[in-house]
Design a protein around this motif. Structure first.
Motif, mmCIF file in Angstrom:
data_model
loop_
_atom_site.group_PDB
_atom_site.id
_atom_site.type_symbol
_atom_site.label_atom_id
_atom_site.label_comp_id
_atom_site.label_asym_id
_atom_site.label_seq_id
_atom_site.Cartn_x
_atom_site.Cartn_y
_atom_site.Cartn_z
ATOM 1 N N GLN A 90 0.827 -1.209 0.000
ATOM 2 C CA GLN A 90 0.000 0.000 0.000
ATOM 3 C C GLN A 90 0.855 1.250 0.000
ATOM 4 O O GLN A 90 0.561 2.210 -0.694
ATOM 5 C CB GLN A 90 -0.943 0.005 1.197
ATOM 6 N N VAL A 91 1.917 1.240 0.804
ATOM 7 C CA VAL A 91 2.807 2.392 0.938
ATOM 8 C C VAL A 91 4.248 1.899 0.846
ATOM 9 O O VAL A 91 4.604 0.893 1.450
ATOM 10 C CB VAL A 91 2.597 3.115 2.290
ATOM 11 N N ILE A 92 5.048 2.634 0.090
ATOM 12 C CA ILE A 92 6.477 2.345 -0.008
ATOM 13 C C ILE A 92 7.212 3.622 0.377
ATOM 14 O O ILE A 92 6.956 4.691 -0.170
ATOM 15 C CB ILE A 92 6.866 1.907 -1.429
ATOM 16 N N LEU A 93 8.124 3.493 1.335
ATOM 17 C CA LEU A 93 8.890 4.632 1.836
ATOM 18 C C LEU A 93 10.306 4.560 1.282
ATOM 19 O O LEU A 93 10.960 3.524 1.386
ATOM 20 C CB LEU A 93 8.922 4.603 3.364
ATOM 21 N N THR A 94 10.758 5.657 0.670
ATOM 22 C CA THR A 94 12.095 5.698 0.078
ATOM 23 C C THR A 94 12.743 7.041 0.392
ATOM 24 O O THR A 94 12.107 7.934 0.945
ATOM 25 C CB THR A 94 12.039 5.553 -1.458
ATOM 26 N N ASN A 95 14.024 7.146 -0.012
ATOM 27 C CA ASN A 95 14.624 8.468 -0.043
ATOM 28 C C ASN A 95 14.314 9.041 -1.431
ATOM 29 O O ASN A 95 13.513 8.474 -2.161
ATOM 30 C CB ASN A 95 16.128 8.404 0.265
ATOM 31 N N ARG A 96 14.929 10.111 -1.822
ATOM 32 C CA ARG A 96 14.608 10.737 -3.106
ATOM 33 C C ARG A 96 15.496 10.169 -4.218
ATOM 34 O O ARG A 96 16.118 10.891 -4.980
ATOM 35 C CB ARG A 96 14.768 12.261 -3.007
ATOM 36 N N ASP A 97 15.531 8.851 -4.320
ATOM 37 C CA ASP A 97 16.258 8.197 -5.400
ATOM 38 C C ASP A 97 15.307 8.149 -6.595
ATOM 39 O O ASP A 97 14.355 7.355 -6.616
ATOM 40 C CB ASP A 97 16.682 6.795 -4.968
ATOM 41 N N LEU A 98 15.552 9.001 -7.575
ATOM 42 C CA LEU A 98 14.613 9.153 -8.688
ATOM 43 C C LEU A 98 14.482 7.880 -9.517
ATOM 44 O O LEU A 98 13.385 7.564 -10.002
ATOM 45 C CB LEU A 98 15.026 10.338 -9.563
ATOM 46 N N ALA A 99 15.569 7.117 -9.662
ATOM 47 C CA ALA A 99 15.499 5.860 -10.409
ATOM 48 C C ALA A 99 14.610 4.847 -9.685
ATOM 49 O O ALA A 99 13.794 4.164 -10.310
ATOM 50 C CB ALA A 99 16.903 5.294 -10.618
ATOM 51 N N LEU A 100 14.744 4.765 -8.369
ATOM 52 C CA LEU A 100 13.894 3.872 -7.578
ATOM 53 C C LEU A 100 12.448 4.327 -7.627
ATOM 54 O O LEU A 100 11.531 3.501 -7.777
ATOM 55 C CB LEU A 100 14.388 3.797 -6.129
ATOM 56 N N MET A 101 12.220 5.620 -7.516
ATOM 57 C CA MET A 101 10.851 6.136 -7.556
ATOM 58 C C MET A 101 10.185 5.799 -8.890
ATOM 59 O O MET A 101 9.003 5.431 -8.929
ATOM 60 C CB MET A 101 10.854 7.645 -7.298
ATOM 61 N N LYS A 102 10.918 5.897 -9.993
ATOM 62 C CA LYS A 102 10.387 5.558 -11.310
ATOM 63 C C LYS A 102 10.078 4.057 -11.386
ATOM 64 O O LYS A 102 9.036 3.654 -11.916
ATOM 65 C CB LYS A 102 11.390 5.959 -12.401
ATOM 66 N N ALA A 103 10.966 3.237 -10.842
ATOM 67 C CA ALA A 103 10.739 1.788 -10.846
ATOM 68 C C ALA A 103 9.485 1.421 -10.052
ATOM 69 O O ALA A 103 8.721 0.544 -10.458
ATOM 70 C CB ALA A 103 11.964 1.062 -10.288
ATOM 71 N N ILE A 104 9.269 2.091 -8.934
ATOM 72 C CA ILE A 104 8.067 1.841 -8.136
ATOM 73 C C ILE A 104 6.821 2.190 -8.940
ATOM 74 O O ILE A 104 5.841 1.441 -8.940
ATOM 75 C CB ILE A 104 8.122 2.620 -6.803
ATOM 76 N N GLU A 105 6.852 3.302 -9.654
ATOM 77 C CA GLU A 105 5.715 3.690 -10.510
ATOM 78 C C GLU A 105 5.425 2.618 -11.556
ATOM 79 O O GLU A 105 4.269 2.347 -11.868
ATOM 80 C CB GLU A 105 6.010 5.004 -11.237
ATOM 81 N N ILE A 106 6.472 2.011 -12.092
ATOM 82 C CA ILE A 106 6.318 1.009 -13.141
ATOM 83 C C ILE A 106 5.808 -0.314 -12.576
ATOM 84 O O ILE A 106 4.856 -0.902 -13.095
ATOM 85 C CB ILE A 106 7.662 0.795 -13.880
ATOM 86 N N VAL A 107 6.441 -0.800 -11.516
ATOM 87 C CA VAL A 107 6.144 -2.147 -10.998
ATOM 88 C C VAL A 107 4.947 -2.150 -10.050
ATOM 89 O O VAL A 107 4.144 -3.079 -10.065
ATOM 90 C CB VAL A 107 7.389 -2.745 -10.308
ATOM 91 N N PHE A 108 4.827 -1.118 -9.227
ATOM 92 C CA PHE A 108 3.729 -1.032 -8.260
ATOM 93 C C PHE A 108 2.963 0.280 -8.458
ATOM 94 O O PHE A 108 2.988 1.167 -7.598
ATOM 95 C CB PHE A 108 4.263 -1.107 -6.822
ATOM 96 N N PRO A 109 2.278 0.429 -9.568
ATOM 97 C CA PRO A 109 1.632 1.710 -9.873
ATOM 98 C C PRO A 109 0.531 2.108 -8.888
ATOM 99 O O PRO A 109 0.209 3.296 -8.771
ATOM 100 C CB PRO A 109 1.063 1.501 -11.283
ATOM 101 N N PHE A 157 13.079 11.866 7.727
ATOM 102 C CA PHE A 157 14.393 11.907 8.373
ATOM 103 C C PHE A 157 15.468 12.265 7.354
ATOM 104 O O PHE A 157 16.299 13.145 7.581
ATOM 105 C CB PHE A 157 14.720 10.569 9.040
ATOM 106 N N TYR A 158 15.448 11.597 6.211
ATOM 107 C CA TYR A 158 16.414 11.841 5.146
ATOM 108 C C TYR A 158 16.283 13.270 4.610
ATOM 109 O O TYR A 158 17.277 13.965 4.423
ATOM 110 C CB TYR A 158 16.194 10.812 4.029
ATOM 111 N N ILE A 159 15.063 13.699 4.388
ATOM 112 C CA ILE A 159 14.825 15.051 3.874
ATOM 113 C C ILE A 159 15.333 16.092 4.865
ATOM 114 O O ILE A 159 16.062 17.023 4.493
ATOM 115 C CB ILE A 159 13.326 15.272 3.581
ATOM 116 N N ASN A 160 14.954 15.946 6.135
ATOM 117 C CA ASN A 160 15.359 16.922 7.147
ATOM 118 C C ASN A 160 16.881 16.971 7.300
ATOM 119 O O ASN A 160 17.456 18.048 7.507
ATOM 120 C CB ASN A 160 14.695 16.619 8.485
ATOM 121 N N LYS A 161 17.522 15.826 7.191
ATOM 122 C CA LYS A 161 18.985 15.774 7.265
ATOM 123 C C LYS A 161 19.594 16.577 6.108
ATOM 124 O O LYS A 161 20.523 17.360 6.306
ATOM 125 C CB LYS A 161 19.443 14.319 7.219
ATOM 126 N N ASN A 162 19.083 16.392 4.905
ATOM 127 C CA ASN A 162 19.597 17.109 3.740
ATOM 128 C C ASN A 162 19.297 18.602 3.799
ATOM 129 O O ASN A 162 20.152 19.425 3.459
ATOM 130 C CB ASN A 162 19.034 16.501 2.459
#
Length: 163
Positions: free
Chosen positions: A61-80, A89-94
């Motif tokens: 239902q929910v997939i949590l990632t960092n801002r890896d654009l290649a991974l985000m695109k793969a998630i859209e393709i495989v688990f639309p 946490f990752y965002i705030n650190k950056n």
């Protein structure tokens, strides 16, 4: 879902997938060494994961990632149908690192507090107000506010902002 980068003897990214129970316990789902962190490689791993599901029409239902654009695109393709959220946490650190690079010391804590209020805004009105306050505080720090807006808020706020 996240990857470590060249921290193993093979100098290859290790892609790690974990799950979380309703009692907030984390468990390992899958690990994969990949040649590189490209969309095709993430798609291959995610397709292999999908093959393991007992019911073929189920997906996370929910997939949590960092801002890896290649991974985000793969998630859209495989688990639309899955919702891809970004790890605060990752965002705030950056954002904190970028703040230290652009903002004078005595304002960093204030701007960090204003940033957190933007992230945790409960509705669109509050979000707009909090963002305006952050922009006002950063009037002399265009490099920082442009980074925040261009990297995080404009393309991805729906993936991590409470509102």
């Amino acid at each position: 879902m996240d990857s470590t980068y060249k921290t193993n003897k093979y100098r290859q990214p290790l892609f790690e997938i974990v799950g979380m129970t309703s009692t907030e316990l984390i468990f390992a789902v899958a690990f994969a060494y990949m040649e590189s962190e490209q969309t095709e490689n993430f798609c291959w791993v995610l397709e292999k994961l999908k093959e393991l599901f007992v019911k073929k029409d189920l997906c996370p239902q929910v997939i949590l990632t960092n801002r890896d654009l290649a991974l985000m695109k793969a998630i859209e393709i495989v688990f639309p149908r899955s919702i891809n959220l970004l790890c605060r946490f990752y965002i705030n650190k950056n954002v904190g690192t970028k703040c230290k690079q652009h903002v004078v010391n005595n304002l960093q804590k204030t701007i960090d507090t204003l940033w957190m209020k933007v992230v945790w805004a409960s509705d669109e009105v509050e979000y707009g107000q909090r963002l305006h306050q952050l922009e006002q505080a950063c009037v002399d720090y265009s490099g920082f506010i442009n980074y925040v807006k261009d990297t995080w808020l404009t393309p991805h706020r729906h993936r991590f902002v409470g509102a």
